[in-house]
Design a protein around this motif. Structure first.
Motif, PDB file in Angstrom:
ATOM      1  N   LEU A 114      38.525  22.282  37.665  1.00  0.00           N
ATOM      2  CA  LEU A 114      37.186  21.925  37.184  1.00  0.00           C
ATOM      3  C   LEU A 114      36.512  20.957  38.135  1.00  0.00           C
ATOM      4  CD1 LEU A 114      37.288  21.239  33.360  1.00  0.00           C
ATOM      5  CD2 LEU A 114      35.723  22.698  34.611  1.00  0.00           C
ATOM      6  N   PHE A 115      37.265  19.944  38.544  1.00  0.00           N
ATOM      7  CA  PHE A 115      36.776  18.907  39.439  1.00  0.00           C
ATOM      8  C   PHE A 115      36.268  19.538  40.736  1.00  0.00           C
ATOM      9  CE2 PHE A 115      38.534  15.365  42.383  1.00  0.00           C
ATOM     10  CZ  PHE A 115      37.310  14.792  42.483  1.00  0.00           C
ATOM     11  N   ALA A 116      37.109  20.401  41.343  1.00  0.00           N
ATOM     12  CA  ALA A 116      36.714  21.040  42.604  1.00  0.00           C
ATOM     13  C   ALA A 116      35.479  21.908  42.400  1.00  0.00           C
ATOM     14  CB  ALA A 116      37.873  21.869  43.139  1.00  0.00           C
ATOM     15  N   ALA A 117      35.471  22.682  41.316  1.00  0.00           N
ATOM     16  CA  ALA A 117      34.357  23.596  41.091  1.00  0.00           C
ATOM     17  C   ALA A 117      33.052  22.827  40.890  1.00  0.00           C
ATOM     18  CB  ALA A 117      34.653  24.466  39.874  1.00  0.00           C
ATOM     19  N   LEU A 118      33.125  21.721  40.141  1.00  0.00           N
ATOM     20  CA  LEU A 118      31.903  20.947  39.883  1.00  0.00           C
ATOM     21  C   LEU A 118      31.382  20.323  41.169  1.00  0.00           C
ATOM     22  CD1 LEU A 118      32.904  19.338  36.508  1.00  0.00           C
ATOM     23  CD2 LEU A 118      30.933  20.797  36.910  1.00  0.00           C
ATOM     24  N   MET A 119      32.309  19.835  42.014  1.00  0.00           N
ATOM     25  CA  MET A 119      31.857  19.243  43.274  1.00  0.00           C
ATOM     26  C   MET A 119      31.205  20.288  44.161  1.00  0.00           C
ATOM     27  SD  MET A 119      34.415  16.426  44.736  1.00  0.00           S
ATOM     28  CE  MET A 119      35.833  17.432  44.534  1.00  0.00           C
ATOM     29  N   SER A 142      37.478  14.184  37.215  1.00  0.00           N
ATOM     30  CA  SER A 142      38.450  13.506  38.072  1.00  0.00           C
ATOM     31  C   SER A 142      39.053  12.302  37.365  1.00  0.00           C
ATOM     32  CB  SER A 142      37.808  13.095  39.385  1.00  0.00           C
ATOM     33  OG  SER A 142      36.644  12.360  39.147  1.00  0.00           O
ATOM     34  N   ALA A 143      38.309  11.679  36.441  1.00  0.00           N
ATOM     35  CA  ALA A 143      38.875  10.552  35.697  1.00  0.00           C
ATOM     36  C   ALA A 143      40.072  11.021  34.885  1.00  0.00           C
ATOM     37  CB  ALA A 143      37.823   9.937  34.783  1.00  0.00           C
ATOM     38  N   ALA A 144      39.976  12.239  34.361  1.00  0.00           N
ATOM     39  CA  ALA A 144      41.114  12.771  33.617  1.00  0.00           C
ATOM     40  C   ALA A 144      42.330  12.896  34.529  1.00  0.00           C
ATOM     41  CB  ALA A 144      40.755  14.129  33.018  1.00  0.00           C
ATOM     42  N   LEU A 145      42.106  13.261  35.804  1.00  0.00           N
ATOM     43  CA  LEU A 145      43.224  13.348  36.745  1.00  0.00           C
ATOM     44  C   LEU A 145      43.833  11.974  37.006  1.00  0.00           C
ATOM     45  CD1 LEU A 145      41.936  15.807  39.492  1.00  0.00           C
ATOM     46  CD2 LEU A 145      43.610  16.241  37.720  1.00  0.00           C
ATOM     47  N   VAL A 146      42.950  10.959  37.144  1.00  0.00           N
ATOM     48  CA  VAL A 146      43.452   9.617  37.448  1.00  0.00           C
ATOM     49  C   VAL A 146      44.321   9.105  36.298  1.00  0.00           C
ATOM     50  CG1 VAL A 146      42.784   7.231  37.881  1.00  0.00           C
ATOM     51  CG2 VAL A 146      41.509   9.073  38.937  1.00  0.00           C
ATOM     52  N   GLY A 147      43.886   9.371  35.062  1.00  0.00           N
ATOM     53  CA  GLY A 147      44.626   8.850  33.913  1.00  0.00           C
ATOM     54  C   GLY A 147      45.738   9.755  33.447  1.00  0.00           C
ATOM     55  N   TYR A 161      37.569   3.345  36.697  1.00  0.00           N
ATOM     56  CA  TYR A 161      36.879   4.377  37.478  1.00  0.00           C
ATOM     57  C   TYR A 161      35.732   4.978  36.681  1.00  0.00           C
ATOM     58  CZ  TYR A 161      36.251   9.003  39.584  1.00  0.00           C
ATOM     59  OH  TYR A 161      35.724  10.145  40.118  1.00  0.00           O
ATOM     60  N   VAL A 162      36.021   5.386  35.447  1.00  0.00           N
ATOM     61  CA  VAL A 162      35.015   6.138  34.713  1.00  0.00           C
ATOM     62  C   VAL A 162      33.866   5.225  34.300  1.00  0.00           C
ATOM     63  CG1 VAL A 162      35.917   5.980  32.344  1.00  0.00           C
ATOM     64  CG2 VAL A 162      34.781   8.046  33.098  1.00  0.00           C
ATOM     65  N   ILE A 163      34.163   3.978  33.973  1.00  0.00           N
ATOM     66  CA  ILE A 163      33.081   3.118  33.487  1.00  0.00           C
ATOM     67  C   ILE A 163      32.209   2.663  34.660  1.00  0.00           C
ATOM     68  CG2 ILE A 163      34.191   0.842  33.482  1.00  0.00           C
ATOM     69  CD1 ILE A 163      32.435   2.101  30.437  1.00  0.00           C
TER      70      ILE A 163
END
Lengths: 491, 224
Positions: A114-119, A142-147, A161-163
């Protein structure tokens, strides 16, 4: 051509699709690789086509693709491919070690795609509002990936990151609003007043004061995503805590996407305000980032944080190059974007192997990489040299171009300052990296002996280094034309 | 684009709504108790929905009516109720007063930011006589106050609501400054905010499980 453009953005969705079809974790990873490969091939074809044609437009310019977009698509899809290959073995190792559940691994491939596609999609739109929407959405993915690891530290990094990024991107939205407002006097539809080809074409009729404000807000806002100081504070945490292939995506793809948004605003601002004001803004943020990046690289500690601060420094260098301007500066900026993306992807992917094998992310506890794992150690060493701008790698060439662009300006103070920072960065970074790769290998029975990655982990490392080497000695004619055409879009 | 004159009924109503929204932002900043903070945010979103309704009526725009409805449902009712449930029931956090500087200090800082907002937006940017000339400084001030709330509040959910106040400020500016903002973009922004709130709440729940009370004071593992 529209089909190609859709394929580029939709390719990485193969991973999430496989997850939704209840494929096993490993199959989802392989689907992700296949999708990324497809997307990369489509991006190459797209760039080759768009070089000799008018920009691709469609759907009321919500789809708009010129050479600059094509160039960034190539960079981001290339990095996605490297990271997707790296993900398969890394996640398999994490799952085998029992640190990630099968559910978490599937979640990873879901959000990675999802992250790659959105970018990639955000690079294909001509509409500044949609650009905001897609960049914010990619932040969330990407925040979901970090967490993902779900530990207190990774959740803390993800929260930060997300905030911070959401606030930053909201600031950029305010900038977009002011730009929209600046075009009130134009006889364009409301969609067209958010579309940069129109804004650039009608730049002379924009109201100057809102454009000024819009550019500043956009640089501060999207600069948060780029990691420009002083908005960079989320960056080292997120890069250090994310799974290593995801760190590679953050550093090599996400930061560049943010920079792309800034370049689009820069083009409009330069057409309306002249070079002086945008130059001052970019040089200010750029040098601040280089300073912060270099200062924190001196500290020895977590090696992923070291790489992250190096990203802050390099984003600063790109901002400075954009600030220097002229053909040389912009050429250097774009070339540096590509080179840095590949080098950082190699570094973060090799850091994943190191972290798994040594069970630590502290540089001081890692010794003898070259003896223990020759491929990873070699990649880390060569990747470090490349990132520091040593010949014969591509970054040497791009940094040289940027410094020359600086000297082409009136005052030699700034390029000399830049050279000084680069020298300090070299010493600081090389000191840590050399300590990691040299020395004798740890005894097999030592508590650090973790598990090895599959053989496929070496593929992206070797591939990336080969490309860096080629770019250091030879810039393919097609790429050269692509960059030169992109410059025409900006200036 | 049609200009929205300040003296027109719609202009006056928007101006009034803007003032109310600013006051409610101050109320958020100055409320010590957590549930009041959330309630004031909800009230602010309701006023914002009203403002969007005024703009929709003035411009006869169906899209803006939809946005007004969404604002009322999601921001005015949904998020405050969800935040109260999460915090009061699960985290048992009725009277969180985790503010890193004193209330009076933060209010004074808020006053300073409001003055700053007027200084930067008023003079050169906006022609006089437009509703936007009155409302944009207000919305800028709301944005800055939301950012201030994010800085001084320590609990993660309080920071999240601070971000939503920032969004409210930007949205208020958007409906008065550029009422004809493309609907697809506005809808996308709304979707992003909703998704953002969901993912942030997921992080907060995860952090609550890991830490005692998911206050940012505890988020000190990562430094330097």
């Amino acid at each position: 051509m529209t089909a190609l453009a859709i394929l580029v953005a939709a390719g990485p969705l193969a991973g999430p699709l496989a997850v939704l079809l209840r494929a096993r974790a490993r199959a989802a990873g392989l689907a992700g690789v296949a999708g990324a490969l497809l997307s990369f091939a489509a991006a190459v074809a797209l760039l080759a086509t768009v070089l000799h044609r008018a920009p691709l437009q469609g759907w009321a310019e919500f789809l708009y693709l010129d050479t600059l977009s094509g160039f960034f698509l190539l960079t981001v899809s290339g990095v996605t491919l490297l990271a997707a290959i790296g993900s398969v073995s890394y996640l398999a190792a994490e799952q085998d070690a029992g640190r990630l559940s099968s559910f978490q691994v599937r979640l990873y491939f879901m959000f990675f795609g999802l992250f790659a596609a959105l970018m990639l999609a955000s690079l294909e739109t001509g509409n500044l509002g949609l650009l905001f929407v897609l960049i914010e959405a990619s932040t969330l993915a990407s925040a979901a990936l970090v967490g993902l690891e779900g530990k207190a530290r990774s959740l803390e990094a993800a929260w930060k990151y997300v905030i911070i990024s959401s606030l930053g991107v909201t600031v950029a939205l305010a900038g977009t609003l002011f730009l929209f407002y600046a075009g009130t006097a134009l006889h364009l539809t409301s969609n067209q007043r958010l579309t940069w080809p129109y804004l650039v074409a009608h730049a002379a009729a924009l109201a100057p004061a809102p454009v000024r404000l819009a550019f500043l807000l956009a640089v501060a806002g999207y600069g948060t995503k780029v990691g420009l100081a002083p908005m960079h504070t989320w960056l080292p945490d997120a890069h250090a805590e994310a799974p290593s292939p995801a760190s590679a995506m953050l550093s090599a793809a996400l930061l560049n996407t943010g920079m792309y948004a800034i370049i689009r605003f820069l083009a409009i601002a330069q057409h309306r305000l002249g070079a002086g004001y945008p130059r001052a803004v970019l040089l200010g943020f750029g040098f601040a980032s280089i300073l912060i990046g270099v200062l924190f690289m001196v500290r020895r500690g977590n090696f992923k944080r070291l790489f992250a601060y190096s990203s802050v420094e390099h984003m600063g260098i790109i901002a400075v190059a954009l600030g220097f301007g002229g053909i040389l500066g912009l050429y250097g900026a774009l070339l540096h974007t590509l080179n840095h993306a590949i080098a950082k992807a190699v570094l973060f992917l090799s850091s994943g192997d190191v972290a798994l094998r040594y069970r630590t992310r502290e540089a001081a506890e890692v010794r003898g990489l070259l003896a223990a794992v020759p491929v990873t150690g070699g990649a880390l060493l060569l990747g470090s040299l490349a990132v520091l701008g040593s010949p014969p790698f591509g970054l040497f060439l791009s940094e040289l171009t940027i410094v020359r662009a600086g000297f082409a300006q009136a005052s030699p103070v700034l390029p000399v300052l830049l050279l000084g920072f680069l020298a300090i960065a070299f010493v600081a970074f090389a000191r840590t990296a050399a300590g990691m790769v040299t020395g004798s290998a740890p005894a097999p029975a030592s508590p650090y002996a973790g598990q090895a990655l599959g053989r496929s982990a070496a593929v992206p490392l070797v591939l990336g280094l080969a490309v860096l080497l080629v770019l250091g000695v030879w810039i393919p004619a097609g790429l050269n034309t692509a960059i030169l055409h992109s410059l025409a879009v900006i200036t | 684009m049609e200009k929205l004159a300040a003296a027109s009924p719609a202009g006056v109503l928007l101006d009034l709504a803007g003032v109310l929204i600013l006051l409610l932002a101050f109320a958020c900043l100055g409320s010590k108790l957590f549930n009041r903070y959330v309630a004031y945010y909800g009230a602010q979103s309701v006023v914002l929905a009203f403002a969007a309704g005024v703009a929709a009526w003035r411009f006869g725009s169906v899209e803006l009516w939809i946005l007004a409805g969404l604002t009322l449902l999601i921001k005015g009712i949904g998020i405050p109720v969800a935040a109260r449930r999460l915090l009061l029931r699960r985290v048992a956090l009725a009277r969180d007063s985790a503010i890193s500087i004193g209330l009076s200090t933060s209010l004074i800082a808020g006053g300073g930011l409001t003055a700053f907002a007027y200084l930067v937006t008023r003079p050169q940017l906006l022609p006089h006589g437009l509703a936007a000339a009155a409302v944009v400084p207000l919305s800028t001030a709301v944005t800055l106050l939301g950012a201030l709330a994010m800085v001084v509040r320590r609990h993660t959910v309080a920071q999240l609501i601070g971000w939503l106040i920032v969004e409210n400020g930007v949205f208020l500016g958007a409906i008065t400054l550029v009422a004809t903002f493309p609907f697809i973009v506005e809808a996308g922004i709304f979707l992003d905010i909703a998704a953002g709130v969901l993912i942030m709440l997921a992080f907060v729940t995860g952090l609550t499980r890991q830490l005692a009370e998911a206050s940012a004071t505890e988020l000190r593992g990562l430094r330097g």
